[in-house]
Design a protein around this motif. Structure first.
Motif, mmCIF file in Angstrom:
data_model
loop_
_atom_site.group_PDB
_atom_site.id
_atom_site.type_symbol
_atom_site.label_atom_id
_atom_site.label_comp_id
_atom_site.label_asym_id
_atom_site.label_seq_id
_atom_site.Cartn_x
_atom_site.Cartn_y
_atom_site.Cartn_z
ATOM 1 N N ILE A 197 0.861 -1.182 0.000
ATOM 2 C CA ILE A 197 0.000 0.000 0.000
ATOM 3 C C ILE A 197 0.894 1.227 0.000
ATOM 4 N N GLU A 198 0.689 2.089 -0.987
ATOM 5 C CA GLU A 198 1.393 3.364 -1.005
ATOM 6 C C GLU A 198 0.615 4.320 -0.114
ATOM 7 N N LYS A 199 1.215 4.670 1.004
ATOM 8 C CA LYS A 199 0.567 5.554 1.976
ATOM 9 C C LYS A 199 0.561 6.971 1.438
ATOM 10 N N ILE A 200 -0.652 7.544 1.341
ATOM 11 C CA ILE A 200 -0.753 8.874 0.757
ATOM 12 C C ILE A 200 -1.453 9.876 1.661
ATOM 13 N N HIS A 201 -1.983 9.403 2.788
ATOM 14 C CA HIS A 201 -2.743 10.284 3.673
ATOM 15 C C HIS A 201 -2.073 10.376 5.042
ATOM 16 N N GLU A 202 -2.492 11.377 5.794
ATOM 17 C CA GLU A 202 -1.992 11.517 7.162
ATOM 18 C C GLU A 202 -2.442 10.329 7.995
ATOM 19 N N SER A 203 -1.675 10.031 9.023
ATOM 20 C CA SER A 203 -2.029 8.928 9.914
ATOM 21 C C SER A 203 -3.364 9.197 10.582
ATOM 22 N N LEU A 204 -4.029 8.124 10.952
ATOM 23 C CA LEU A 204 -5.333 8.208 11.596
ATOM 24 C C LEU A 204 -5.200 7.769 13.047
ATOM 25 N N LEU A 205 -5.671 8.598 13.956
ATOM 26 C CA LEU A 205 -5.657 8.257 15.368
ATOM 27 C C LEU A 205 -6.853 7.374 15.697
ATOM 28 N N VAL A 206 -6.680 6.506 16.678
ATOM 29 C CA VAL A 206 -7.770 5.635 17.124
ATOM 30 C C VAL A 206 -8.978 6.479 17.523
ATOM 31 N N GLU A 207 -8.746 7.599 18.169
ATOM 32 C CA GLU A 207 -9.837 8.470 18.611
ATOM 33 C C GLU A 207 -10.641 9.007 17.424
ATOM 34 N N TYR A 233 -2.675 2.646 7.624
ATOM 35 C CA TYR A 233 -2.495 3.291 6.318
ATOM 36 C C TYR A 233 -3.438 4.465 6.056
ATOM 37 N N ASN A 234 -4.624 4.447 6.645
ATOM 38 C CA ASN A 234 -5.665 5.453 6.386
ATOM 39 C C ASN A 234 -5.899 5.614 4.884
ATOM 40 N N GLY A 235 -6.128 4.495 4.221
ATOM 41 C CA GLY A 235 -6.332 4.490 2.778
ATOM 42 C C GLY A 235 -5.008 4.418 2.055
ATOM 43 N N GLY A 236 -5.053 4.604 0.755
ATOM 44 C CA GLY A 236 -3.831 4.593 -0.043
ATOM 45 C C GLY A 236 -4.039 3.850 -1.343
ATOM 46 N N TYR A 237 -2.963 3.761 -2.110
ATOM 47 C CA TYR A 237 -3.002 3.084 -3.401
ATOM 48 C C TYR A 237 -2.446 1.670 -3.270
ATOM 49 N N PRO A 238 -3.187 0.664 -3.736
ATOM 50 C CA PRO A 238 -2.658 -0.703 -3.702
ATOM 51 C C PRO A 238 -1.665 -0.923 -4.848
ATOM 52 N N ASP A 239 -0.651 -1.709 -4.599
ATOM 53 C CA ASP A 239 0.318 -2.068 -5.626
ATOM 54 C C ASP A 239 0.581 -3.565 -5.536
ATOM 55 N N PRO A 240 0.161 -4.338 -6.489
ATOM 56 C CA PRO A 240 -0.451 -3.937 -7.761
ATOM 57 C C PRO A 240 -1.926 -3.591 -7.586
ATOM 58 N N GLY A 241 -2.487 -2.912 -8.563
ATOM 59 C CA GLY A 241 -3.895 -2.539 -8.519
ATOM 60 C C GLY A 241 -4.764 -3.420 -9.399
ATOM 61 N N ASN A 242 -4.156 -4.400 -10.056
ATOM 62 C CA ASN A 242 -4.880 -5.304 -10.941
ATOM 63 C C ASN A 242 -4.853 -6.703 -10.332
ATOM 64 N N TYR A 243 -6.043 -7.309 -10.147
ATOM 65 C CA TYR A 243 -6.144 -8.597 -9.481
ATOM 66 C C TYR A 243 -6.981 -9.560 -10.304
ATOM 67 N N LYS A 244 -6.539 -10.796 -10.366
ATOM 68 C CA LYS A 244 -7.333 -11.827 -11.022
ATOM 69 C C LYS A 244 -8.298 -12.395 -9.988
ATOM 70 N N ILE A 245 -9.592 -12.255 -10.243
ATOM 71 C CA ILE A 245 -10.601 -12.762 -9.326
ATOM 72 C C ILE A 245 -10.727 -14.272 -9.501
ATOM 73 N N ASN A 300 -8.222 0.963 -7.639
ATOM 74 C CA ASN A 300 -7.369 2.147 -7.752
ATOM 75 C C ASN A 300 -6.958 2.742 -6.418
ATOM 76 N N ILE A 301 -7.878 2.752 -5.439
ATOM 77 C CA ILE A 301 -7.598 3.447 -4.182
ATOM 78 C C ILE A 301 -8.456 2.876 -3.062
ATOM 79 N N PHE A 302 -7.897 2.891 -1.865
ATOM 80 C CA PHE A 302 -8.662 2.645 -0.649
ATOM 81 C C PHE A 302 -8.928 4.013 -0.036
ATOM 82 N N TYR A 303 -10.163 4.320 0.251
ATOM 83 C CA TYR A 303 -10.501 5.612 0.841
ATOM 84 C C TYR A 303 -10.060 5.661 2.299
ATOM 85 N N GLY A 304 -9.695 6.855 2.723
ATOM 86 C CA GLY A 304 -9.304 7.080 4.104
ATOM 87 C C GLY A 304 -10.317 7.954 4.821
#
Length: 81
Positions: free
Chosen positions: A3-13, A37-49, A59-63
């Protein structure tokens, strides 16, 4: 998967406040992911189901927070429909 971390860290609170405000409880694994991670970009982003279903792209996990694509905006959008 990396996961490419792209967002600020998330506190438990902040995570607990988000859950309370939206009357939801995330599973432990997802909570741990958001805190790390608080979201980010997965690498790789292509998966065989499967052979039958083929490939899928993620493409992205929302934070949680003030980033452009965030979970709160997605929840509000989904609740409209």
């Amino acid at each position: 998967m990396k996961i490419e971390k792209i967002h600020e860290s998330l506190l438990v609170e902040d995570l607990e406040s988000f859950e309370r405000n939206h009357n939801i409880t995330f599973p432990k694994d997802y909570r741990d992911f958001l805190i790390e991670y608080n979201g980010g970009y997965p690498d790789p982003g292509n998966y065989k189901i499967s052979e039958e279903l083929g490939d899928s792209i993620l493409n992205i996990f929302y934070g949680i927070g003030s980033m452009y694509d965030n979970l709160e905006k997605s929840l509000i959008f989904l609740m409209k429909y």
